[in-house]
Design a protein around this motif. Structure first.
Motif, PDB file in Angstrom:
ATOM      1  N   ALA A  94       0.834  -1.209   0.000  1.00  0.00           N
ATOM      2  CA  ALA A  94       0.000   0.000   0.000  1.00  0.00           C
ATOM      3  C   ALA A  94       0.862   1.249   0.000  1.00  0.00           C
ATOM      4  O   ALA A  94       0.561   2.230  -0.697  1.00  0.00           O
ATOM      5  CB  ALA A  94      -0.935  -0.008   1.207  1.00  0.00           C
ATOM      6  N   SER A  95       1.939   1.238   0.773  1.00  0.00           N
ATOM      7  CA  SER A  95       2.851   2.387   0.794  1.00  0.00           C
ATOM      8  C   SER A  95       3.553   2.544  -0.546  1.00  0.00           C
ATOM      9  O   SER A  95       3.658   3.654  -1.089  1.00  0.00           O
ATOM     10  CB  SER A  95       3.891   2.216   1.903  1.00  0.00           C
ATOM     11  N   LEU A  96       4.033   1.430  -1.093  1.00  0.00           N
ATOM     12  CA  LEU A  96       4.717   1.481  -2.385  1.00  0.00           C
ATOM     13  C   LEU A  96       3.790   2.022  -3.472  1.00  0.00           C
ATOM     14  O   LEU A  96       4.197   2.859  -4.292  1.00  0.00           O
ATOM     15  CB  LEU A  96       5.199   0.079  -2.768  1.00  0.00           C
ATOM     16  N   GLU A  97       2.559   1.555  -3.483  1.00  0.00           N
ATOM     17  CA  GLU A  97       1.601   2.011  -4.496  1.00  0.00           C
ATOM     18  C   GLU A  97       1.307   3.496  -4.342  1.00  0.00           C
ATOM     19  O   GLU A  97       1.140   4.215  -5.339  1.00  0.00           O
ATOM     20  CB  GLU A  97       0.326   1.181  -4.392  1.00  0.00           C
ATOM     21  N   ARG A  98       1.257   3.962  -3.128  1.00  0.00           N
ATOM     22  CA  ARG A  98       1.000   5.384  -2.894  1.00  0.00           C
ATOM     23  C   ARG A  98       2.162   6.230  -3.399  1.00  0.00           C
ATOM     24  O   ARG A  98       1.965   7.257  -4.059  1.00  0.00           O
ATOM     25  CB  ARG A  98       0.775   5.623  -1.398  1.00  0.00           C
ATOM     26  N   TRP A  99       3.374   5.803  -3.134  1.00  0.00           N
ATOM     27  CA  TRP A  99       4.556   6.566  -3.550  1.00  0.00           C
ATOM     28  C   TRP A  99       4.790   6.490  -5.054  1.00  0.00           C
ATOM     29  O   TRP A  99       5.229   7.457  -5.672  1.00  0.00           O
ATOM     30  CB  TRP A  99       5.796   6.040  -2.823  1.00  0.00           C
ATOM     31  N   LEU A 100       4.504   5.328  -5.653  1.00  0.00           N
ATOM     32  CA  LEU A 100       4.794   5.127  -7.073  1.00  0.00           C
ATOM     33  C   LEU A 100       3.698   5.664  -7.989  1.00  0.00           C
ATOM     34  O   LEU A 100       3.957   5.974  -9.151  1.00  0.00           O
ATOM     35  CB  LEU A 100       4.998   3.639  -7.358  1.00  0.00           C
ATOM     36  N   GLY A 101       2.471   5.748  -7.497  1.00  0.00           N
ATOM     37  CA  GLY A 101       1.374   6.236  -8.311  1.00  0.00           C
ATOM     38  C   GLY A 101       0.577   5.107  -8.931  1.00  0.00           C
ATOM     39  O   GLY A 101       1.027   3.954  -9.018  1.00  0.00           O
ATOM     40  N   ALA A 102      -0.602   5.433  -9.401  1.00  0.00           N
ATOM     41  CA  ALA A 102      -1.560   4.430  -9.851  1.00  0.00           C
ATOM     42  C   ALA A 102      -1.118   3.669 -11.091  1.00  0.00           C
ATOM     43  O   ALA A 102      -1.622   2.576 -11.364  1.00  0.00           O
ATOM     44  CB  ALA A 102      -2.917   5.098 -10.118  1.00  0.00           C
ATOM     45  N   GLY A 103      -0.201   4.214 -11.868  1.00  0.00           N
ATOM     46  CA  GLY A 103       0.188   3.553 -13.114  1.00  0.00           C
ATOM     47  C   GLY A 103       1.184   2.419 -12.964  1.00  0.00           C
ATOM     48  O   GLY A 103       1.520   1.761 -13.954  1.00  0.00           O
ATOM     49  N   THR A 104       1.657   2.172 -11.751  1.00  0.00           N
ATOM     50  CA  THR A 104       2.690   1.149 -11.541  1.00  0.00           C
ATOM     51  C   THR A 104       2.131  -0.002 -10.715  1.00  0.00           C
ATOM     52  O   THR A 104       1.576   0.216  -9.634  1.00  0.00           O
ATOM     53  CB  THR A 104       3.915   1.752 -10.817  1.00  0.00           C
ATOM     54  N   ARG A 105       2.279  -1.235 -11.237  1.00  0.00           N
ATOM     55  CA  ARG A 105       1.870  -2.423 -10.487  1.00  0.00           C
ATOM     56  C   ARG A 105       3.009  -2.858  -9.582  1.00  0.00           C
ATOM     57  O   ARG A 105       4.172  -2.792  -9.978  1.00  0.00           O
ATOM     58  CB  ARG A 105       1.498  -3.579 -11.414  1.00  0.00           C
ATOM     59  N   VAL A 106       2.662  -3.310  -8.392  1.00  0.00           N
ATOM     60  CA  VAL A 106       3.659  -3.620  -7.370  1.00  0.00           C
ATOM     61  C   VAL A 106       3.568  -5.078  -6.935  1.00  0.00           C
ATOM     62  O   VAL A 106       2.474  -5.608  -6.723  1.00  0.00           O
ATOM     63  CB  VAL A 106       3.473  -2.702  -6.141  1.00  0.00           C
ATOM     64  N   VAL A 107       4.711  -5.711  -6.803  1.00  0.00           N
ATOM     65  CA  VAL A 107       4.827  -7.030  -6.179  1.00  0.00           C
ATOM     66  C   VAL A 107       5.881  -6.906  -5.094  1.00  0.00           C
ATOM     67  O   VAL A 107       6.932  -6.286  -5.297  1.00  0.00           O
ATOM     68  CB  VAL A 107       5.238  -8.125  -7.180  1.00  0.00           C
ATOM     69  N   ARG A 108       5.585  -7.484  -3.945  1.00  0.00           N
ATOM     70  CA  ARG A 108       6.519  -7.428  -2.818  1.00  0.00           C
ATOM     71  C   ARG A 108       7.079  -8.827  -2.559  1.00  0.00           C
ATOM     72  O   ARG A 108       6.362  -9.830  -2.715  1.00  0.00           O
ATOM     73  CB  ARG A 108       5.786  -6.915  -1.579  1.00  0.00           C
ATOM     74  N   ALA A 109       8.339  -8.895  -2.143  1.00  0.00           N
ATOM     75  CA  ALA A 109       8.964 -10.192  -1.900  1.00  0.00           C
ATOM     76  C   ALA A 109       9.804 -10.158  -0.641  1.00  0.00           C
ATOM     77  O   ALA A 109      10.289  -9.113  -0.218  1.00  0.00           O
ATOM     78  CB  ALA A 109       9.830 -10.595  -3.088  1.00  0.00           C
TER      79      ALA A 109
END
Length: 264
Positions: free
Chosen positions: A98-113
């Protein structure tokens, strides 16, 4: 030739992934890029990977792996947001999607590992979890990347704290056991270098057997434990001293700490 992937952070784990992907043929060296802020480290990486772009600034529009310390992630993600990477794989411990998506913006999909340090020798294990907008294809991409340095499991993000407590911290538990075994061998009269070799090779061999035998750990333990024998006596003491309870408590404590660090 365009870039297929960039690493934000050229530390040990970033380099392990870079080298693993090249060794597996996942990408050519000139299809990969590394952003590293330390000039000395940039020189080291450029010397080892002369065909790979190593610079102090990220590339625009390129998938990225965030391989930096958790405290540096917000600044790096904010910079990346202006460059619009299609997707980002983060291996920064404790940083929520959620933090990564907020910082990166809506156009970027995020996967965490959550990988672990044996990845440095190609023998790691990682767990990956998708962010809110990541597709099955994005998860498969992350699995492919992390498979270059070991095994990969797919979990929910809620499970990553337990993964951290178990396999993320797990190598340290094994190293602690190794320390104790070496000290015990020395106490019984072995030379330190002999005890050290015996313990390293015992742990390596036991690990290989555990992976290759495709049998439960309890069955493998029973194979070694003859009734009334030396191993049975050692196991009896370990059980009496509460080794199972100690391991369970360690994993639970590390899991709780991961939750705390992540702000949950």
């Amino acid at each position: 030739m365009g870039f297929r992937l960039q690493f934000i952070g050229g530390g040990k784990m970033g380099e392990a992934l870079l080298g693993g992907l090249i060794a597996q043929g996942w990408a050519q060296p000139d299809e990969l890029a590394v952003t590293e802020t330390l000039a000395e480290r940039r020189s080291e990486l450029a010397g080892r990977y002369p065909r790979t772009l190593v610079s102090d600034a990220p590339q625009a529009g390129v998938d990225a792996v965030l391989a930096i310390k958790p405290n540096d992630v917000e600044a790096a993600a904010t910079t990346l947001a202006t460059l619009h990477p299609p997707r980002v794989l983060s291996i920064a411990a404790g940083v929520r999607t959620a933090s990564l998506e907020r910082w990166l913006g809506a156009g970027t999909r995020v996967v965490r590992a959550m990988p672990n340090t044996p990845a440095l020798v190609g023998a790691g294990v990682s767990a990956v979890a998708p962010g809110s907008s990541a597709s099955a294809g994005d998860v498969s991409w992350a699995v492919d990347v992390l498979s270059s340095v070991g095994a990969v499991e797919v979990t929910s993000e809620q499970q990553l704290d337990a993964v951290t407590g178990l396999s993320g911290s797990g190598p340290a538990y094994v190293f602690l056991v190794a320390e104790a075994l070496i000290a015990a061998g020395v106490a019984e009269g072995l030379a330190p270098e002999v005890a050290d070799t015996l313990v390293r090779e015992t742990i390596r061999g036991a690990g290989e057997l555990l992976v290759r035998a495709d049998r439960p750990p309890a069955a493998l333990r029973a194979d070694v434990t003859s009734p009334g024998g030396t191993t049975a006596e050692g196991i009896r003491v370990l059980e009496h001293e509460g080794v199972r309870e100690a391991v369970a408590a360690a994993v639970a404590a590390a899991t709780r700490r991961s939750l705390e660090l992540g702000g949950s």
